[in-house]
Scaffold this motif. Structure first.
Motif, PDB file in Angstrom:
ATOM      1  N   ARG A  25       0.849  -1.189   0.000  1.00  0.00           N
ATOM      2  CA  ARG A  25       0.000   0.000   0.000  1.00  0.00           C
ATOM      3  C   ARG A  25       0.884   1.238   0.000  1.00  0.00           C
ATOM      4  NH1 ARG A  25      -5.051  -1.615  -0.096  1.00  0.00           N
ATOM      5  NH2 ARG A  25      -5.714  -3.309   1.223  1.00  0.00           N
ATOM      6  N   ARG A  26       0.464   2.227  -0.741  1.00  0.00           N
ATOM      7  CA  ARG A  26       1.218   3.472  -0.806  1.00  0.00           C
ATOM      8  C   ARG A  26       0.576   4.468   0.142  1.00  0.00           C
ATOM      9  NH1 ARG A  26       3.786   5.593  -5.549  1.00  0.00           N
ATOM     10  NH2 ARG A  26       5.401   5.814  -4.017  1.00  0.00           N
ATOM     11  N   TYR A  31       3.920   9.247  -1.824  1.00  0.00           N
ATOM     12  CA  TYR A  31       3.623  10.177  -2.914  1.00  0.00           C
ATOM     13  C   TYR A  31       4.368  11.496  -2.740  1.00  0.00           C
ATOM     14  CZ  TYR A  31       0.177   6.856  -4.469  1.00  0.00           C
ATOM     15  OH  TYR A  31      -0.427   5.725  -4.931  1.00  0.00           O
ATOM     16  N   LYS A  32       4.557  11.927  -1.511  1.00  0.00           N
ATOM     17  CA  LYS A  32       5.351  13.136  -1.279  1.00  0.00           C
ATOM     18  C   LYS A  32       6.784  12.917  -1.753  1.00  0.00           C
ATOM     19  CE  LYS A  32       3.174  15.387   2.677  1.00  0.00           C
ATOM     20  NZ  LYS A  32       3.400  15.839   4.052  1.00  0.00           N
ATOM     21  N   GLN A  33       7.338  11.747  -1.450  1.00  0.00           N
ATOM     22  CA  GLN A  33       8.703  11.454  -1.892  1.00  0.00           C
ATOM     23  C   GLN A  33       8.781  11.377  -3.408  1.00  0.00           C
ATOM     24  OE1 GLN A  33      11.470  11.412   0.186  1.00  0.00           O
ATOM     25  NE2 GLN A  33      12.397  11.599  -1.824  1.00  0.00           N
ATOM     26  N   ASP A  34       7.768  10.767  -4.043  1.00  0.00           N
ATOM     27  CA  ASP A  34       7.724  10.725  -5.509  1.00  0.00           C
ATOM     28  C   ASP A  34       7.755  12.139  -6.085  1.00  0.00           C
ATOM     29  OD1 ASP A  34       7.485   7.970  -5.336  1.00  0.00           O
ATOM     30  OD2 ASP A  34       5.365   7.925  -5.912  1.00  0.00           O
ATOM     31  N   LEU A  35       6.952  13.024  -5.507  1.00  0.00           N
ATOM     32  CA  LEU A  35       6.892  14.395  -6.009  1.00  0.00           C
ATOM     33  C   LEU A  35       8.222  15.117  -5.787  1.00  0.00           C
ATOM     34  CD1 LEU A  35       5.257  16.571  -7.402  1.00  0.00           C
ATOM     35  CD2 LEU A  35       4.383  17.255  -5.160  1.00  0.00           C
ATOM     36  N   ASN A 114      -2.821  15.278  -5.472  1.00  0.00           N
ATOM     37  CA  ASN A 114      -3.197  13.998  -4.885  1.00  0.00           C
ATOM     38  C   ASN A 114      -2.377  12.898  -5.546  1.00  0.00           C
ATOM     39  OD1 ASN A 114      -4.596  13.049  -7.315  1.00  0.00           O
ATOM     40  ND2 ASN A 114      -6.177  14.535  -6.775  1.00  0.00           N
ATOM     41  N   ALA A 115      -2.599  11.672  -5.134  1.00  0.00           N
ATOM     42  CA  ALA A 115      -1.816  10.543  -5.647  1.00  0.00           C
ATOM     43  C   ALA A 115      -1.891  10.444  -7.169  1.00  0.00           C
ATOM     44  CB  ALA A 115      -2.298   9.251  -5.005  1.00  0.00           C
TER      45      ALA A 115
END
Length: 138
Positions: A25-26, A31-35, A114-115
């Motif tokens: 699960r993400r 998602y913050k790290q992805d961004l 958002n995601a």
């Protein structure tokens, strides 16, 4: 694909469901790290994180680059398999509305992500445009 390699729709859906269960699960943190990684890859300045912005209230932005504020929308993430709904409740939505309006009155450009928008790159495009606009207005 040969007929022997094909599967029925129900087999496909069952296989997808099994894979989904095994996928980790993400979380909002993922998602913050992805961004952050996306922003670094395109050369945007490193944002400040979790900094207070209001002179009287204890409001923070998830990320901030100058007067560009980036906020992850709550209630769209899961933690330990349970949806997080703090910002998704009526009270949470009203608090967010007040926070975003006050931020805009202080001169911030508020980008809400958002995601899905992080995953498809739209969040990054919005941030790039906002940073460019903010720099041009100086």
């Amino acid at each position: 694909m040969s007929p022997q390699e094909r599967m029925t729709t129900s087999e496909f859906l069952r296989r997808e469901q099994e894979l989904k269960v095994r996928r980790p699960r993400r979380t909002k943190r993922d998602y913050k790290q992805d961004l952050l990684n996306q922003m670094r890859m395109v050369g945007l300045p490193a944002p400040e994180t979790e900094q207070y912005f209001h002179p009287k209230r204890r409001w923070k932005f998830d990320f901030r680059i100058g007067l560009v504020a980036i906020e992850f929308e709550g209630g769209m993430f899961e933690k330990d398999g349970v949806a997080q709904t703090g910002h998704g409740s009526l009270t949470g939505l009203l608090r967010d509305q007040e926070k975003y309006n006050e931020a805009q009155l202080l001169g911030y450009i508020v980008i809400r992500v958002n995601a899905k928008t992080v995953g498809n790159g739209q969040a990054l495009q919005w941030i790039e445009r906002a940073v460019k606009r903010e720099r041009e207005s100086r």
